[in-house]
Design an enzyme around this catalytic site. Structure first.
Site, mmCIF file in Angstrom:
data_model
loop_
_atom_site.group_PDB
_atom_site.id
_atom_site.type_symbol
_atom_site.label_atom_id
_atom_site.label_comp_id
_atom_site.label_asym_id
_atom_site.label_seq_id
_atom_site.Cartn_x
_atom_site.Cartn_y
_atom_site.Cartn_z
ATOM 1 N N ARG A 240 0.879 -1.318 0.075
ATOM 2 C CA ARG A 240 0.069 0.207 0.030
ATOM 3 C C ARG A 240 0.984 1.194 -0.083
ATOM 4 O O ARG A 240 1.946 1.167 0.705
ATOM 5 C CB ARG A 240 -1.044 0.090 1.275
ATOM 6 N N GLU B 265 -2.735 8.176 -4.177
ATOM 7 C CA GLU B 265 -3.180 7.482 -5.443
ATOM 8 C C GLU B 265 -4.662 8.010 -5.607
ATOM 9 O O GLU B 265 -5.564 8.020 -4.522
ATOM 10 C CB GLU B 265 -2.971 6.133 -5.729
ATOM 11 N N HIS C 187 -1.742 0.829 -9.562
ATOM 12 C CA HIS C 187 -2.281 -0.005 -8.643
ATOM 13 C C HIS C 187 -3.298 -1.113 -9.237
ATOM 14 O O HIS C 187 -4.097 -1.406 -9.269
ATOM 15 C CB HIS C 187 -3.273 0.620 -7.604
HETATM 16 P P1 NAP Z 1 -0.554 -11.367 4.872
HETATM 17 O O1 NAP Z 1 -0.419 -12.943 4.242
HETATM 18 O O2 NAP Z 1 -1.481 -11.220 5.961
HETATM 19 O O3 NAP Z 1 1.112 -11.294 5.086
HETATM 20 C C1 NAP Z 1 1.107 -9.867 5.601
HETATM 21 C C2 NAP Z 1 2.705 -10.023 6.353
HETATM 22 O O4 NAP Z 1 3.067 -8.763 6.831
HETATM 23 C C3 NAP Z 1 2.919 -10.977 7.350
HETATM 24 O O5 NAP Z 1 4.265 -11.644 7.158
HETATM 25 C C4 NAP Z 1 2.753 -10.254 8.638
HETATM 26 O O6 NAP Z 1 3.676 -10.679 9.529
HETATM 27 C C5 NAP Z 1 3.465 -8.810 8.237
HETATM 28 N N1 NAP Z 1 3.173 -7.841 9.034
HETATM 29 C C6 NAP Z 1 1.902 -7.156 9.379
HETATM 30 N N2 NAP Z 1 2.153 -6.403 10.021
HETATM 31 C C7 NAP Z 1 3.480 -5.878 10.436
HETATM 32 C C8 NAP Z 1 4.110 -4.815 11.006
HETATM 33 N N3 NAP Z 1 3.355 -4.034 11.763
HETATM 34 N N4 NAP Z 1 5.323 -5.002 10.686
HETATM 35 C C9 NAP Z 1 6.111 -6.010 10.291
HETATM 36 N N5 NAP Z 1 5.208 -7.009 9.437
HETATM 37 C C10 NAP Z 1 4.280 -7.079 9.467
HETATM 38 O O7 NAP Z 1 -0.568 -10.512 3.660
HETATM 39 P P2 NAP Z 1 -0.683 -10.842 2.099
HETATM 40 O O8 NAP Z 1 -1.709 -11.522 1.527
HETATM 41 O O9 NAP Z 1 0.775 -11.266 1.788
HETATM 42 O O10 NAP Z 1 -0.855 -9.394 1.532
HETATM 43 C C11 NAP Z 1 -0.151 -8.096 1.842
HETATM 44 C C12 NAP Z 1 -0.649 -6.942 1.450
HETATM 45 O O11 NAP Z 1 -0.612 -6.733 -0.002
HETATM 46 C C13 NAP Z 1 -2.234 -6.736 1.511
HETATM 47 O O12 NAP Z 1 -2.598 -6.250 2.800
HETATM 48 C C14 NAP Z 1 -2.580 -5.843 0.680
HETATM 49 O O13 NAP Z 1 -2.551 -4.338 1.279
HETATM 50 C C15 NAP Z 1 -1.326 -5.829 -0.284
HETATM 51 N N6 NAP Z 1 -2.111 -6.144 -1.898
HETATM 52 C C16 NAP Z 1 -1.819 -5.259 -2.730
HETATM 53 C C17 NAP Z 1 -2.284 -5.778 -4.004
HETATM 54 C C18 NAP Z 1 -1.972 -4.768 -5.200
HETATM 55 O O14 NAP Z 1 -2.796 -4.677 -6.154
HETATM 56 N N7 NAP Z 1 -1.022 -4.019 -5.422
HETATM 57 C C19 NAP Z 1 -2.863 -6.814 -4.303
HETATM 58 C C20 NAP Z 1 -3.046 -7.739 -3.162
HETATM 59 C C21 NAP Z 1 -2.794 -7.409 -1.908
HETATM 60 P P3 NAP Z 1 3.648 -10.720 11.273
HETATM 61 O O15 NAP Z 1 2.224 -10.533 11.704
HETATM 62 O O16 NAP Z 1 4.552 -11.751 11.744
HETATM 63 O O17 NAP Z 1 4.197 -9.504 11.435
#
Ligand code: NAP
Length: 329
Positions: free
Chosen positions: A237, A266, A284
């Site tokens: 994000r 954005e 995005h």
């Molecule tokens: P996920 O499986 O929930 O993984 C999130 C990761 O972030 C976990 O490793 C979590 O580990 C870590 N995390 C959370 N809070 C944190 C913090 N404060 N400090 C450090 N690490 C932290 O999520 P995902 O499916 O990989 O997706 C991640 C993000 O990508 C989504 O939330 C979304 O915003 C974004 N996304 C963007 C697009 C796009 O179109 N560009 C598409 C899909 C998703 P810990 O809990 O151990 O910290």
């Protein structure tokens, strides 16, 4: 009587077939953000909301007294006031398991495009600048066998790590918790503090959700820890990065370049970024492929129907709203 459902964007009909058959469906007809007043008006008497990026605030929830189920065709839910929904016992379904590989593909595309100057070279050829082969023409950086640092190592972070392994890259990650040992072993991924990761990586790719804790988690101090030859990739994000600090780091040559799919304000993009040849910009579109967009719409529609029918869909953001729920996270 059929439940009333509002969909905030025109989604493919085939993906909504089951929802349409079971519900009285109204759809905002434009593929553009629905105005706030129009959204409130449309939600006044609905039971279910399929929200495609529309901001779901506490105020909106109050204006929709019958609302009892929300679905979003996304993983991120930073556009929804989850606490307000939970307080009203409204479950929110998202599309975990659908978008990850596609988003990881884009992160890797940005990484390669930035490292190998793909867009700059394309523009050069199109502009007729290619007169003869040159030793120094469009020299970029290797990606293979370099160090890839992943901040956030959940589904997308791990999917990017798998791609990195295919390129023989060394994988570092940072998160609040260690990944399971089996995952670390499979991906040969090593845990690092964020500062260590920033200092050691040739490519830093962001994969955390946007939360109060991750807001601007990459600022001037963090960027100054990166190698001057390193690239920052952001498909998470925009507000995870302090965009003004990123502009300054790029202007000062403190990092080599960036690949960005998301931006702090954005669709506005910093004017300076628009001028920089070493930055690859995408609007995005992390999950925007034909296959994945269809699947996202279908899973969101089917999940909303599940919720309205009293079934649990595959992924719910706030399962604590279900009676008798025990937190196993
Ligand atoms: P996920 O499986 O929930 O993984 C999130 C990761 O972030 C976990 O490793 C979590 O580990 C870590 N995390 C959370 N809070 C944190 C913090 N404060 N400090 C450090 N690490 C932290 O999520 P995902 O499916 O990989 O997706 C991640 C993000 O990508 C989504 O939330 C979304 O915003 C974004 N996304 C963007 C697009 C796009 O179109 N560009 C598409 C899909 C998703 P810990 O809990 O151990 O910290």
């Amino acid at each position: 009587m059929k439940p009333k459902v509002f969909v905030t964007r025109p989604l493919p009909y085939a993906a909504l077939e089951r929802l349409e058959a079971a519900c009285d469906l109204q759809t905002y007809p434009e593929d553009a953000p629905i105005p706030k007043e129009r959204l409130a008006e449309s939600c006044r008497e609905i039971d279910g909301l399929l929200s495609v990026g529309a901001r779901i605030t506490e105020e909106l929830i109050r204006q929709a007294p019958r609302l009892r189920a929300i679905a979003t065709p996304s993983v991120g839910v930073d556009h929804i006031d989850v606490a307000a929904c939970t307080a009203r016992k409204i479950p929110i379904a998202n599309t975990v398991g659908v978008v990850e590989e596609t988003t990881a593909d884009l992160a890797f595309a940005l990484l390669l495009a930035a490292a190998r100057r793909v867009l700059e070279a394309d523009a050069f050829v199109r502009a007729g600048g290619w007169k003869h082969w040159k030793w120094n023409l469009m020299r970029g950086a290797n990606a293979h066998h370099k160090t890839l640092g992943l901040i956030g190592f959940g589904r997308i972070g791990q999917a990017v790590a798998r791609r990195g392994r295919g390129f023989g890259m060394r994988i570092l990650y940072s998160a609040r918790h260690h990944a399971p040992e089996a995952v670390e072993k499979e991906l040969m991924a090593e845990f690092r503090s964020r500062d260590e990761l920033l200092a050691e990586s040739d490519f830093v790719s962001l994969h955390v959700p946007l939360t109060p804790e991750t807001w601007r988690m990459i600022g001037a101090r963090d960027l100054s820890r990166m190698k001057p030859t390193a690239f920052l990739i952001n498909t998470a994000r925009g507000a995870v990065v302090d965009e003004a600090a990123l502009v300054e780091a790029l202007q000062g040559g403190r990092i080599a370049g960036a690949g960005l799919d998301v931006f702090e304000r954005e669709p506005a993009v910093s004017a300076e970024l628009l001028q920089m040849p070493n930055v690859v910009l995408m609007p995005h579109v992390g999950s925007a492929t034909d296959e994945t967009r269809f699947e996202m719409a279908k899973v969101a529609a089917d999940s909303l129907l599940d919720l309205l029918d009293g079934r649990r869909p595959p992924s719910v953001v706030n399962p604590e709203v279900f009676p008798g729920h025990r937190d196993t996270r």
